[in-house]
Motif scaffolding. Structure first.
Motif, PDB file in Angstrom:
ATOM      1  N   PRO A  21     -54.594  44.060 -94.758  1.00  0.00           N
ATOM      2  CA  PRO A  21     -53.423  43.287 -94.277  1.00  0.00           C
ATOM      3  C   PRO A  21     -53.637  41.976 -95.352  1.00  0.00           C
ATOM      4  CG  PRO A  21     -54.936  43.176 -92.425  1.00  0.00           C
ATOM      5  CD  PRO A  21     -55.537  43.996 -93.600  1.00  0.00           C
ATOM      6  N   CYS A  22     -52.191  41.405 -95.180  1.00  0.00           N
ATOM      7  CA  CYS A  22     -52.237  39.875 -95.730  1.00  0.00           C
ATOM      8  C   CYS A  22     -52.480  38.921 -94.481  1.00  0.00           C
ATOM      9  CB  CYS A  22     -50.809  39.963 -96.559  1.00  0.00           C
ATOM     10  SG  CYS A  22     -50.425  38.040 -97.013  1.00  0.00           S
ATOM     11  N   LEU A  23     -53.177  38.014 -94.900  1.00  0.00           N
ATOM     12  CA  LEU A  23     -53.494  36.795 -93.833  1.00  0.00           C
ATOM     13  C   LEU A  23     -52.362  35.659 -94.007  1.00  0.00           C
ATOM     14  CD1 LEU A  23     -55.199  35.960 -91.334  1.00  0.00           C
ATOM     15  CD2 LEU A  23     -56.671  34.771 -92.983  1.00  0.00           C
ATOM     16  N   MET A  24     -51.672  35.344 -93.033  1.00  0.00           N
ATOM     17  CA  MET A  24     -50.660  34.333 -93.158  1.00  0.00           C
ATOM     18  C   MET A  24     -50.746  33.240 -92.252  1.00  0.00           C
ATOM     19  SD  MET A  24     -47.447  36.520 -94.324  1.00  0.00           S
ATOM     20  CE  MET A  24     -46.423  35.213 -94.991  1.00  0.00           C
ATOM     21  N   GLN A  25     -49.982  32.103 -92.438  1.00  0.00           N
ATOM     22  CA  GLN A  25     -50.085  31.026 -91.248  1.00  0.00           C
ATOM     23  C   GLN A  25     -48.514  30.811 -91.424  1.00  0.00           C
ATOM     24  OE1 GLN A  25     -51.822  27.130 -92.166  1.00  0.00           O
ATOM     25  NE2 GLN A  25     -52.561  27.136 -90.039  1.00  0.00           N
ATOM     26  N   THR A  50     -51.759  38.241 -89.476  1.00  0.00           N
ATOM     27  CA  THR A  50     -51.456  39.351 -90.397  1.00  0.00           C
ATOM     28  C   THR A  50     -49.930  39.498 -90.581  1.00  0.00           C
ATOM     29  OG1 THR A  50     -51.632  41.228 -88.959  1.00  0.00           O
ATOM     30  CG2 THR A  50     -53.578  40.412 -89.943  1.00  0.00           C
ATOM     31  N   ALA A  51     -49.718  39.896 -91.973  1.00  0.00           N
ATOM     32  CA  ALA A  51     -48.101  40.088 -91.944  1.00  0.00           C
ATOM     33  C   ALA A  51     -47.799  41.302 -91.795  1.00  0.00           C
ATOM     34  CB  ALA A  51     -48.025  39.866 -93.832  1.00  0.00           C
ATOM     35  N   LEU A  62     -57.828  47.095 -87.844  1.00  0.00           N
ATOM     36  CA  LEU A  62     -57.655  45.481 -87.782  1.00  0.00           C
ATOM     37  C   LEU A  62     -56.350  45.147 -87.341  1.00  0.00           C
ATOM     38  CD1 LEU A  62     -58.756  43.151 -89.028  1.00  0.00           C
ATOM     39  CD2 LEU A  62     -57.840  43.458 -91.163  1.00  0.00           C
ATOM     40  N   GLN A  63     -55.001  45.877 -87.694  1.00  0.00           N
ATOM     41  CA  GLN A  63     -53.656  45.400 -87.128  1.00  0.00           C
ATOM     42  C   GLN A  63     -53.677  45.406 -85.417  1.00  0.00           C
ATOM     43  OE1 GLN A  63     -52.259  43.865 -89.371  1.00  0.00           O
ATOM     44  NE2 GLN A  63     -50.449  45.018 -89.813  1.00  0.00           N
TER      45      GLN A  63
END
Length: 524
Positions: free
Chosen positions: A469-473, A436-437, A336-337
């Motif tokens: 992973p953490c999803l960020m904006q 992703t973070a 994913l990364q």
């Protein structure tokens, strides 16, 4: 006395009867057999002899009544005596002669009867011999026919024996061939079963691909509907902008510079040149734009679905080849990364080409960045998904922290990688992209970004490995990730994520994108 005898002979009607018999014999002579004609002729002779005998008796009576021949010694003087003697053997006027005559008559009758009997017996014997001969001929003909039939049956029996021997030989050969075929089929069945056992994971992959195809079709239909809605909205916005173009006052100060439109870092925020209070809500660069809001919510939901569905299917696929559960989790996270890294890098190159293409024909009234973002919103499907998937697999092959058994490629989770690349690309095309973070092994557990797994040590402060992973904006958390914390997590582990897209582009500047894709395909 003589007259009485002649009258009795006349009353007996023997002479007319004899005449009728003669006429009948004459008429039917050609139709009767020889033996029948012989018997009828003999009967007529007998009847004629009887008539002669009666006439001779009358003649004797006449002779006895005559005075010329009345003496007893003159019997030898009777005329025609020697001629008629055989018919009556008559010695006149003596008892001895009468007895001799009776005896002679009896002997004659006996002889005649014997002759008749002999003739009848001879006729019967001839009939019997004829019948016997005819029956013998029939039996001989039947015997010959039976011999011929016997010979035919013997020939047919020999032919049947030959056919039976040939059929037995053919059946034996067929039996051998059938046994060989059965053995070959058994071996083929065993090979097929072995191949089936090896193809079951591929069958699961095929099912995943079918699900993926159905999802793609649904996504295509949804995107077409979104494109139609966006086209109508853009036409409305273009009419609004053309109506405002007559005004000398501009709503915003100046267009964004090309330097600030480059790909933003993982912790990027909103562009500096376009402040929220200066951008209208209908601008494609506004965070409140309808496309930004709708796609952001949709992509966040798809990110959660990727975790709950596709990730579990990929874990099941990896479990068929590798029993190390932690290694499988690391493979999913690294895939994913790597998908987000490849998507951001390809999007940065594509956005540069789009900007250079749009700048050649851009006249306003919108800014260049807004024109570029509008083009991106309309054409978010212009990406090479197979090439991106191959680059992700190449990146996974270079990752030293994950591994698979010999002979097994990371293409077994190709469905998950394709969906991850598609999702990462669409998140990168937003005006305010989702990312992703940054994740590092053995980092301090951040409760705002990650939640612990069920098998984690809740008292451990360091992350042993990341599961999701953490999803960020920018700096805002959209969806929490998942991590596993354990005591003794190594602090010397390298970062589990590649560098930023800008550094990756600078590092790979000497290699063209086509050459990188070709090298990744060869490794795949």
């Amino acid at each position: 006395m003589a007259r009485y005898g002649i009258g009795r002979l006349m009353d007996s009607q023997e002479i007319p009867s004899m005449q009728r018999k003669l006429e009948n014999l004459y008429d039917n002579y050609n139709y009767n057999s020889n033996f029948t004609n012989y018997l009828k002729c003999s009967e007529i002779i007998d009847q004629n002899t009887d008539v002669h005998r009666k006439l001779v008796g009358s003649l004797c009576d006449i002779s006895s009544e005559s005075p010329i021949y009345s003496t007893s010694r003159s019997w030898h003087r009777y005329p025609y005596y020697s001629y008629y003697y055989p018919y009556y053997c008559y010695y006149p006027y003596t008892s001895a002669s009468a007895a001799a005559a009776i005896a002679a008559s009896a002997a004659l009758n006996t002889e005649l009867t014997l002759n008749k009997t002999i003739a009848r017996k001879n006729a019967e014997i001839s009939d019997l011999s004829y019948k016997y001969g005819r029956e013998l001929d029939e039996l001989e003909s039947d015997l010959n026919c039976a011999k011929i039939n016997n010979r035919c049956l013997k020939s047919e029996l020999n032919e049947t024996k030959g056919e039976l021997i040939q059929e037995r030989a053919r059946s034996a050969s067929r039996n051998l061939a059938c046994q060989a075929d059965i053995a070959a089929l058994k071996s083929k069945l065993s090979r097929t079963e072995l191949k089936l056992s090896t193809l079951e994971p591929r069958a699961e992959l095929a099912k995943q691909l079918e699900r993926e195809i159905s999802d793609l079709k649904n996504e295509i239909r949804r995107v077409k509907c979104d494109n139609a809605i966006l086209a109508d909205h853009n036409e409305f916005q273009a009419e609004v902008i053309r109506s405002r173009a007559t005004s000398p006052v501009c709503y915003w100060s100046r267009p964004c510079s090309p330097v600030r439109s480059r790909p933003i870092s993982p912790c990027r925020s909103r562009p500096r040149s376009c402040s929220p209070y200066r951008l209208p809500s209908d601008s494609p660069l506004s965070p409140n734009h309808c496309i930004q809001v709708a796609r952001q919510e949709n992509l966040a939901a798809r990110f959660d679905d990727l975790y709950t569905c596709e990730r579990l299917n990929a874990m099941d696929t990896l479990r068929n080849f590798c029993d190390n559960y932690e290694n499988n989790q690391r493979i999913i996270f690294a895939a994913l990364q790597e998908a987000f890294s490849v998507a951001k890098r390809n999007f940065a190159d594509w956005k540069i080409r789009v900007r250079s293409t749009v700048a050649l024909t851009h006249l306003g009234p919108e800014t260049l960045e807004e024109a570029v973002q509008n083009y991106i919103n309309r054409n978010i499907d212009l990406y090479d998904l197979p090439c991106m998937t191959s680059e992700v697999i190449c990146g996974l092959n270079k990752n030293p922290k994950i591994c698979l058994p010999v002979g097994v490629s990371y293409s077994i989770i190709n469905t998950f990688i394709r969906e991850a690349c598609r999702l990462a690309w669409e998140m990168s095309t937003l005006a305010y992209p989702l990312d992703t973070a940054l994740a590092i092994d053995a980092e301090v557990m951040d409760e705002t970004k990650y939640r612990r797994t069920y098998d984690s040590e809740y008292s451990a402060p360091l992350v042993n490995h990341h599961i999701w992973p953490c999803l960020m904006q920018g700096t805002r958390v959209i969806s929490k990730g998942e991590a596993c914390t354990k005591r003794g997590a190594s602090l010397n582990r390298s970062r589990s994520r590649n560098c930023s897209p800008l550094r990756s582009c600078l590092r790979n500047r000497s290699t063209s994108p086509m050459r990188r894709a070709r090298s990744c395909y060869s490794m795949y």
